[in-house]
Design a protein around this motif. Sequence first.
Motif, PDB file in Angstrom:
ATOM      1  N   ALA A  55       4.274  11.719 143.801  1.00  0.00           N
ATOM      2  CA  ALA A  55       2.812  11.288 143.635  1.00  0.00           C
ATOM      3  C   ALA A  55       1.614  12.317 144.267  1.00  0.00           C
ATOM      4  CB  ALA A  55       2.602  10.005 144.770  1.00  0.00           C
ATOM      5  N   GLY A  56       2.349  13.688 144.697  1.00  0.00           N
ATOM      6  CA  GLY A  56       1.499  14.712 145.067  1.00  0.00           C
ATOM      7  C   GLY A  56       0.865  14.474 146.550  1.00  0.00           C
ATOM      8  N   VAL A  57       1.499  13.706 147.190  1.00  0.00           N
ATOM      9  CA  VAL A  57       1.328  13.326 148.502  1.00  0.00           C
ATOM     10  C   VAL A  57       2.004  14.433 149.621  1.00  0.00           C
ATOM     11  CG1 VAL A  57       1.233  11.534 150.700  1.00  0.00           C
ATOM     12  CG2 VAL A  57       0.656  11.023 148.320  1.00  0.00           C
ATOM     13  N   ASP A  58       1.374  15.048 150.545  1.00  0.00           N
ATOM     14  CA  ASP A  58       2.054  16.005 151.297  1.00  0.00           C
ATOM     15  C   ASP A  58       2.334  15.161 152.532  1.00  0.00           C
ATOM     16  OD1 ASP A  58       2.546  17.668 153.600  1.00  0.00           O
ATOM     17  OD2 ASP A  58       0.940  19.040 153.058  1.00  0.00           O
ATOM     18  N   ARG A  59       3.618  14.985 152.516  1.00  0.00           N
ATOM     19  CA  ARG A  59       4.452  13.857 153.455  1.00  0.00           C
ATOM     20  C   ARG A  59       4.058  14.302 154.931  1.00  0.00           C
ATOM     21  NH1 ARG A  59       9.199  13.390 155.969  1.00  0.00           N
ATOM     22  NH2 ARG A  59      10.035  15.123 154.681  1.00  0.00           N
ATOM     23  N   ALA A  60       4.352  15.634 155.034  1.00  0.00           N
ATOM     24  CA  ALA A  60       4.226  16.159 156.372  1.00  0.00           C
ATOM     25  C   ALA A  60       2.788  16.155 157.010  1.00  0.00           C
ATOM     26  CB  ALA A  60       4.621  17.696 156.535  1.00  0.00           C
ATOM     27  N   GLU A  61       1.834  16.286 156.121  1.00  0.00           N
ATOM     28  CA  GLU A  61       0.288  16.113 156.616  1.00  0.00           C
ATOM     29  C   GLU A  61       0.033  14.550 156.991  1.00  0.00           C
ATOM     30  OE1 GLU A  61      -3.297  16.703 157.966  1.00  0.00           O
ATOM     31  OE2 GLU A  61      -1.826  18.188 157.390  1.00  0.00           O
ATOM     32  N   LEU A  62       0.693  13.774 155.869  1.00  0.00           N
ATOM     33  CA  LEU A  62       0.331  12.148 156.270  1.00  0.00           C
ATOM     34  C   LEU A  62       1.035  11.985 157.639  1.00  0.00           C
ATOM     35  CD1 LEU A  62      -0.546   9.487 155.435  1.00  0.00           C
ATOM     36  CD2 LEU A  62       1.220   9.332 153.935  1.00  0.00           C
ATOM     37  N   GLN A  63       2.361  12.256 157.832  1.00  0.00           N
ATOM     38  CA  GLN A  63       2.915  12.045 159.044  1.00  0.00           C
ATOM     39  C   GLN A  63       2.158  12.512 160.238  1.00  0.00           C
ATOM     40  OE1 GLN A  63       7.044  13.101 159.161  1.00  0.00           O
ATOM     41  NE2 GLN A  63       6.902  13.448 161.221  1.00  0.00           N
ATOM     42  N   ALA A  64       1.683  13.732 160.226  1.00  0.00           N
ATOM     43  CA  ALA A  64       0.817  14.377 161.279  1.00  0.00           C
ATOM     44  C   ALA A  64      -0.464  13.665 161.411  1.00  0.00           C
ATOM     45  CB  ALA A  64       0.266  15.861 160.915  1.00  0.00           C
ATOM     46  N   THR A  65      -1.218  12.995 160.253  1.00  0.00           N
ATOM     47  CA  THR A  65      -2.426  12.274 160.287  1.00  0.00           C
ATOM     48  C   THR A  65      -1.764  10.952 161.357  1.00  0.00           C
ATOM     49  OG1 THR A  65      -3.285  13.043 158.512  1.00  0.00           O
ATOM     50  CG2 THR A  65      -3.898  10.748 159.242  1.00  0.00           C
ATOM     51  N   VAL A  66      -0.832  10.356 160.949  1.00  0.00           N
ATOM     52  CA  VAL A  66      -0.499   9.204 161.696  1.00  0.00           C
ATOM     53  C   VAL A  66      -0.182   9.432 162.978  1.00  0.00           C
ATOM     54  CG1 VAL A  66       1.328   7.367 161.780  1.00  0.00           C
ATOM     55  CG2 VAL A  66       0.645   8.169 159.651  1.00  0.00           C
ATOM     56  N   GLU A  67       0.348  10.657 163.454  1.00  0.00           N
ATOM     57  CA  GLU A  67       0.742  10.828 164.753  1.00  0.00           C
ATOM     58  C   GLU A  67      -0.252  11.221 165.572  1.00  0.00           C
ATOM     59  OE1 GLU A  67       3.499  14.432 164.020  1.00  0.00           O
ATOM     60  OE2 GLU A  67       5.293  12.969 163.866  1.00  0.00           O
ATOM     61  N   ARG A  68      -1.589  11.730 165.119  1.00  0.00           N
ATOM     62  CA  ARG A  68      -2.601  12.150 165.724  1.00  0.00           C
ATOM     63  C   ARG A  68      -3.469  10.946 166.073  1.00  0.00           C
ATOM     64  NH1 ARG A  68      -2.735  16.430 161.919  1.00  0.00           N
ATOM     65  NH2 ARG A  68      -4.319  15.175 160.451  1.00  0.00           N
ATOM     66  N   ALA A  69      -3.446  10.012 164.911  1.00  0.00           N
ATOM     67  CA  ALA A  69      -4.082   8.510 165.213  1.00  0.00           C
ATOM     68  C   ALA A  69      -3.355   7.951 166.378  1.00  0.00           C
ATOM     69  CB  ALA A  69      -4.055   7.838 164.017  1.00  0.00           C
ATOM     70  N   LEU A  70      -2.023   7.806 166.536  1.00  0.00           N
ATOM     71  CA  LEU A  70      -1.349   7.338 167.533  1.00  0.00           C
ATOM     72  C   LEU A  70      -1.527   7.918 168.804  1.00  0.00           C
ATOM     73  CD1 LEU A  70       2.020   6.398 165.715  1.00  0.00           C
ATOM     74  CD2 LEU A  70       0.517   4.804 166.614  1.00  0.00           C
ATOM     75  N   ALA A  71      -1.572   9.146 168.769  1.00  0.00           N
ATOM     76  CA  ALA A  71      -1.737   9.851 170.058  1.00  0.00           C
ATOM     77  C   ALA A  71      -3.333   9.728 170.581  1.00  0.00           C
ATOM     78  CB  ALA A  71      -1.657  11.366 169.903  1.00  0.00           C
ATOM     79  N   ALA A  72      -4.267   9.585 169.895  1.00  0.00           N
ATOM     80  CA  ALA A  72      -5.697   9.202 170.087  1.00  0.00           C
ATOM     81  C   ALA A  72      -5.690   7.633 170.579  1.00  0.00           C
ATOM     82  CB  ALA A  72      -6.637   9.398 168.888  1.00  0.00           C
ATOM     83  N   ALA A  73      -4.827   6.692 170.186  1.00  0.00           N
ATOM     84  CA  ALA A  73      -5.129   5.319 170.488  1.00  0.00           C
ATOM     85  C   ALA A  73      -4.891   5.098 171.960  1.00  0.00           C
ATOM     86  CB  ALA A  73      -3.919   4.792 169.643  1.00  0.00           C
TER      87      ALA A  73
END
Length: 158
Positions: free
Chosen positions: A140-158
């Motif tokens: 699908a052309g998705v950078d899994r590592a970058e998406l994972q990092a986005t999720v981790e950042r959002a969780l850290a900020a919560a």
Amino acid sequence: MTSFDEYLHTVLTEGGGEAQRDGSATIEAQHLLLAIAAQVGTEPQRMLASVGLDHQALRDALHREFEHSLGAAGVSLAELNVPRAQGYRRGNPNVGASTKLALERGFHSVARKRDLQPAHLLLGILRAEVGTVPRTLVLAGVDRAELQATVERALAAA
């Protein structure tokens, strides 16, 4: 029941429906991902949508992954006369191995159960190194590592 428990129940139930529509006897991580993409307005759904993965785009990518995997084995889906899945009819699908592993990875990312958030489920799915979901994301052309990092950042900020 916590809000996470309700979310998890909804995603597992919807994932079961996705598995049944696919004719699968088990709910696998790709079924959970489809269910997450269908939960409009949730943070995990928005994260998937931010990389172009709404429910239909994800279903299309999963179909491409299926075709690609068959092709790697020297089989062309176009040349096969494969009937469309009629759905699994013998009761509810069981929880499959990839779902169990995704839940473990997501749950182990917090110290206490009460700290679980819906994005932890998505994180558990994204942390898979091999399998249908990682192959689908690549196709699908998705950078899994970058998406994972986005999720981790959002969780850290919560």
